[in-house]
Scaffold this motif. Structure first.
Motif, PDB file in Angstrom:
ATOM      1  N   ASN A 171       0.837  -1.200   0.000  1.00 24.88           N
ATOM      2  CA  ASN A 171       0.000   0.000   0.000  1.00 24.88           C
ATOM      3  C   ASN A 171       0.877   1.257   0.000  1.00 24.88           C
ATOM      4  OD1 ASN A 171      -1.907   2.084   0.783  1.00 24.88           O
ATOM      5  ND2 ASN A 171      -3.302   0.460   1.406  1.00 24.88           N
ATOM      6  N   GLY A 172       1.020   1.925   1.148  1.00 23.16           N
ATOM      7  CA  GLY A 172       1.775   3.168   1.197  1.00 23.16           C
ATOM      8  C   GLY A 172       3.249   2.955   0.911  1.00 23.16           C
ATOM      9  N   CYS A 173       3.880   3.973   0.290  1.00 21.65           N
ATOM     10  CA  CYS A 173       5.316   3.903   0.030  1.00 21.65           C
ATOM     11  C   CYS A 173       5.947   5.273   0.242  1.00 21.65           C
ATOM     12  CB  CYS A 173       5.604   3.379  -1.370  1.00 21.65           C
ATOM     13  SG  CYS A 173       4.963   4.373  -2.736  1.00 21.65           S
ATOM     14  N   GLY A 174       7.197   5.272   0.684  1.00 23.66           N
ATOM     15  CA  GLY A 174       7.919   6.518   0.925  1.00 23.66           C
ATOM     16  C   GLY A 174       9.410   6.252   0.999  1.00 23.66           C
ATOM     17  N   LEU A 175      10.207   7.271   0.696  1.00 18.86           N
ATOM     18  CA  LEU A 175      11.659   7.145   0.676  1.00 18.86           C
ATOM     19  C   LEU A 175      12.276   7.687   1.957  1.00 18.86           C
ATOM     20  CD1 LEU A 175      12.213   8.307  -2.995  1.00 18.86           C
ATOM     21  CD2 LEU A 175      12.809   6.040  -2.097  1.00 18.86           C
ATOM     22  N   SER A 176      13.371   7.076   2.387  1.00 17.93           N
ATOM     23  CA  SER A 176      14.145   7.596   3.514  1.00 17.93           C
ATOM     24  C   SER A 176      14.783   8.925   3.104  1.00 17.93           C
ATOM     25  CB  SER A 176      15.229   6.597   3.922  1.00 17.93           C
ATOM     26  OG  SER A 176      16.164   6.418   2.857  1.00 17.93           O
ATOM     27  N   PRO A 177      15.207   9.750   4.078  1.00 19.49           N
ATOM     28  CA  PRO A 177      15.772  11.057   3.737  1.00 19.49           C
ATOM     29  C   PRO A 177      16.939  11.006   2.748  1.00 19.49           C
ATOM     30  CG  PRO A 177      15.237  11.001   6.055  1.00 19.49           C
ATOM     31  CD  PRO A 177      15.007   9.611   5.541  1.00 19.49           C
ATOM     32  N   ALA A 185       4.218  -0.101   3.232  1.00 18.85           N
ATOM     33  CA  ALA A 185       3.283  -0.632   4.222  1.00 18.85           C
ATOM     34  C   ALA A 185       2.418  -1.697   3.570  1.00 18.85           C
ATOM     35  CB  ALA A 185       2.402   0.481   4.773  1.00 18.85           C
ATOM     36  N   GLU A 186       2.252  -2.824   4.266  1.00 14.10           N
ATOM     37  CA  GLU A 186       1.467  -3.944   3.775  1.00 14.10           C
ATOM     38  C   GLU A 186       0.129  -3.935   4.519  1.00 14.10           C
ATOM     39  OE1 GLU A 186       3.750  -7.694   2.514  1.00 14.10           O
ATOM     40  OE2 GLU A 186       2.732  -8.255   4.373  1.00 14.10           O
ATOM     41  N   THR A 187      -0.964  -3.861   3.792  1.00 17.15           N
ATOM     42  CA  THR A 187      -2.255  -3.552   4.401  1.00 17.15           C
ATOM     43  C   THR A 187      -2.719  -4.569   5.433  1.00 17.15           C
ATOM     44  OG1 THR A 187      -2.961  -2.280   2.478  1.00 17.15           O
ATOM     45  CG2 THR A 187      -4.675  -3.048   3.939  1.00 17.15           C
ATOM     46  N   TRP A 188      -3.161  -5.741   4.984  1.00 18.20           N
ATOM     47  CA  TRP A 188      -3.889  -6.630   5.887  1.00 18.20           C
ATOM     48  C   TRP A 188      -3.000  -7.332   6.891  1.00 18.20           C
ATOM     49  CZ3 TRP A 188      -8.323  -4.743   5.710  1.00 18.20           C
ATOM     50  CH2 TRP A 188      -8.920  -4.362   4.514  1.00 18.20           C
ATOM     51  N   PHE A 225      -2.588  -1.558   7.681  1.00 14.93           N
ATOM     52  CA  PHE A 225      -1.848  -0.356   7.298  1.00 14.93           C
ATOM     53  C   PHE A 225      -2.390   0.200   5.986  1.00 14.93           C
ATOM     54  CE2 PHE A 225       2.420  -1.286   9.599  1.00 14.93           C
ATOM     55  CZ  PHE A 225       1.980  -0.588  10.709  1.00 14.93           C
ATOM     56  N   ASP A 226      -2.294   1.529   5.841  1.00 13.01           N
ATOM     57  CA  ASP A 226      -2.676   2.178   4.592  1.00 13.01           C
ATOM     58  C   ASP A 226      -1.474   2.976   4.081  1.00 13.01           C
ATOM     59  OD1 ASP A 226      -4.301   3.821   2.576  1.00 13.01           O
ATOM     60  OD2 ASP A 226      -5.867   2.613   3.490  1.00 13.01           O
ATOM     61  N   SER A 227      -1.675   4.221   3.709  1.00  9.73           N
ATOM     62  CA  SER A 227      -0.592   5.017   3.128  1.00  9.73           C
ATOM     63  C   SER A 227       0.307   5.603   4.209  1.00  9.73           C
ATOM     64  CB  SER A 227      -1.168   6.108   2.239  1.00  9.73           C
ATOM     65  OG  SER A 227      -1.848   5.539   1.137  1.00  9.73           O
ATOM     66  N   LEU A 228       1.400   6.248   3.790  1.00  4.96           N
ATOM     67  CA  LEU A 228       2.380   6.704   4.763  1.00  4.96           C
ATOM     68  C   LEU A 228       3.076   7.973   4.296  1.00  4.96           C
ATOM     69  CD1 LEU A 228       5.468   5.962   3.602  1.00  4.96           C
ATOM     70  CD2 LEU A 228       4.740   3.656   4.177  1.00  4.96           C
ATOM     71  N   ALA A 229       3.768   8.606   5.243  1.00  2.00           N
ATOM     72  CA  ALA A 229       4.662   9.725   4.965  1.00  2.00           C
ATOM     73  C   ALA A 229       5.854   9.598   5.898  1.00  2.00           C
ATOM     74  CB  ALA A 229       3.956  11.065   5.162  1.00  2.00           C
ATOM     75  N   VAL A 230       6.989  10.130   5.475  1.00  2.00           N
ATOM     76  CA  VAL A 230       8.223  10.021   6.240  1.00  2.00           C
ATOM     77  C   VAL A 230       8.530  11.353   6.913  1.00  2.00           C
ATOM     78  CG1 VAL A 230      10.696   9.497   6.092  1.00  2.00           C
ATOM     79  CG2 VAL A 230       9.066   8.250   4.660  1.00  2.00           C
ATOM     80  N   GLN A 231       8.999  11.291   8.145  1.00  2.00           N
ATOM     81  CA  GLN A 231       9.419  12.484   8.864  1.00  2.00           C
ATOM     82  C   GLN A 231      10.868  12.830   8.507  1.00  2.00           C
ATOM     83  OE1 GLN A 231       6.629  12.038  12.874  1.00  2.00           O
ATOM     84  NE2 GLN A 231       8.806  11.586  13.056  1.00  2.00           N
ATOM     85  N   ALA A 232      11.271  14.066   8.789  1.00  2.00           N
ATOM     86  CA  ALA A 232      12.650  14.499   8.515  1.00  2.00           C
ATOM     87  C   ALA A 232      13.655  13.667   9.304  1.00  2.00           C
ATOM     88  CB  ALA A 232      12.803  15.978   8.834  1.00  2.00           C
ATOM     89  N   THR A 233      13.231  13.114  10.425  1.00  2.00           N
ATOM     90  CA  THR A 233      14.089  12.255  11.241  1.00  2.00           C
ATOM     91  C   THR A 233      14.299  10.879  10.625  1.00  2.00           C
ATOM     92  OG1 THR A 233      12.159  11.458  12.462  1.00  2.00           O
ATOM     93  CG2 THR A 233      13.347  13.368  13.374  1.00  2.00           C
ATOM     94  N   THR A 266      -6.501   6.965   6.331  1.00  2.00           N
ATOM     95  CA  THR A 266      -5.785   6.453   5.159  1.00  2.00           C
ATOM     96  C   THR A 266      -4.463   7.134   4.833  1.00  2.00           C
ATOM     97  OG1 THR A 266      -7.073   7.914   3.725  1.00  2.00           O
ATOM     98  CG2 THR A 266      -7.886   5.645   4.006  1.00  2.00           C
ATOM     99  N   ASN A 267      -4.249   8.381   5.268  1.00  2.00           N
ATOM    100  CA  ASN A 267      -3.025   9.036   4.811  1.00  2.00           C
ATOM    101  C   ASN A 267      -2.720  10.278   5.639  1.00  2.00           C
ATOM    102  OD1 ASN A 267      -0.780   9.544   3.193  1.00  2.00           O
ATOM    103  ND2 ASN A 267      -1.887   9.113   1.305  1.00  2.00           N
TER     104      ASN A 267
END
Length: 304
Positions: A171-177, A185-188, A225-233, A266-267
């Motif tokens: 599901n959700g995807c994001g890159l490290s800094p 993220a894998e939903t079920w 899990f659903d979608s995601l976002a990455v923090q600056a950390t 969801t996000n």
């Protein structure tokens, strides 16, 4: 964290993008649109997308790139609650679309990879080279389901590569800094995976042959899990269903929780001058929330 209701009445919002003018661009999956929510809560339609628009991101050319899952079926519960259920009756395949924000013109960029149709593209993130990673969740009906997959592609339609196959509900995807890791993220299963990147658009072979990547965390019980976002950390903020919250997960697997009053949260996206303004899509109730986040979000490669 106190939540401010920005607007209500959205038709299953997802894929929020924080814009420089304070507005938020998002998809309304059930409405089949790319929409803009102004700071005062006014909603305007940018483009009619058809199917099931899902994840969205600003590309290097300023257009919004949308993962379209091809359309969902729906269950309506008491109180106006919307729940997606399987594929739409008119489902005709998934695609990647690009939308010109000035004209609303929609272009279909990809419908297949190596002759295999896209099933249900779900979420998207651009790297600094201008290419994008996206997940394909896979479609299901009453008796069968497609496997999911993980792709990398270029915006001009010249290149698409399937980097992982036979995945379960990515599901959700994001890159490290530093863009050395792709988080998915894998939903079920309620799992967060890390995929190490060897070069732009190419994943390293998994360390363990029967695992798709490095397992960061599996939540106990039934917490999809659903979608995601990455923090600056570098911590990963994953929208989590059933209990309704954002789960903040460190690369080492430590976690903390921020509750959200929607069992299909969801996000999340970040914006503002200090990247501590956060917007959360509460999809089953059709609400967009805004709050102040304790930690700055990671500034994306391309922004509105």
């Amino acid at each position: 964290m106190p939540l401010e209701t920005v607007t209500t009445g959205l038709q299953f919002p997802e894929g929020p993008i924080a814009m420089a003018d304070g507005s938020v661009i998002l998809v309304e999956i059930r409405r089949k649109t790319l929409s803009r929510v102004a700071p005062d809560g006014t909603v305007t339609v940018i483009a009619e997308l058809g199917g099931g628009p899902n994840g969205a991101a600003i590309g290097p050319d300023g257009r919004v790139y949308v993962c379209n899952n091809g359309g969902l079926g729906w269950i309506d519960l008491e109180g106006g609650i919307m729940v997606p259920h399987g594929a739409a009756a008119d489902y005709a395949g998934g695609c990647i679309q690009a939308v010109d924000l000035q004209t609303g013109t929609v272009e279909v960029i990809y419908t297949e990879c190596d002759g295999r149709p896209l099933s249900a593209p779900n979420d998207i993130v651009f790297d600094r080279q201008g290419g994008f990673w996206f997940t394909d969740l896979g479609k299901e009906n009453d008796t069968t389901r497609d496997y999911g997959a993980l792709y990398y592609a270029k915006i001009d339609g010249s290149f698409i590569s399937r980097q992982r196959d036979r995945l379960s509900w990515p599901n959700g995807c994001g890159l490290s800094p530093d863009e050395s890791v792709l988080y998915v993220a894998e939903t079920w299963t309620g799992r967060l995976w890390a995929y190490d990147i060897s070069e732009p658009g190419v994943l390293k072979a998994p360390e363990v042959s029967y695992m798709p990547g490095r397992l960061i965390l599996t939540l106990p019980g039934y917490q999809p899990f659903d979608s995601l976002a990455v923090q600056a950390t570098g911590d990963v903020c994953v929208a989590t269903g059933v209990n309704g919250r954002i789960t903040i997960i460190s690369p080492g697997g430590a976690q903390q929780e921020v509750p959200i009053p929607d069992f299909i949260t969801t996000n999340i996206c970040f914006g503002g001058a200090d990247m501590k303004d956060a917007w959360v899509t509460a999809s089953s109730t059709g609400i967009l929330y805004k709050t102040r986040w304790d930690t700055a979000g990671l500034k994306l490669a391309f922004n509105g």
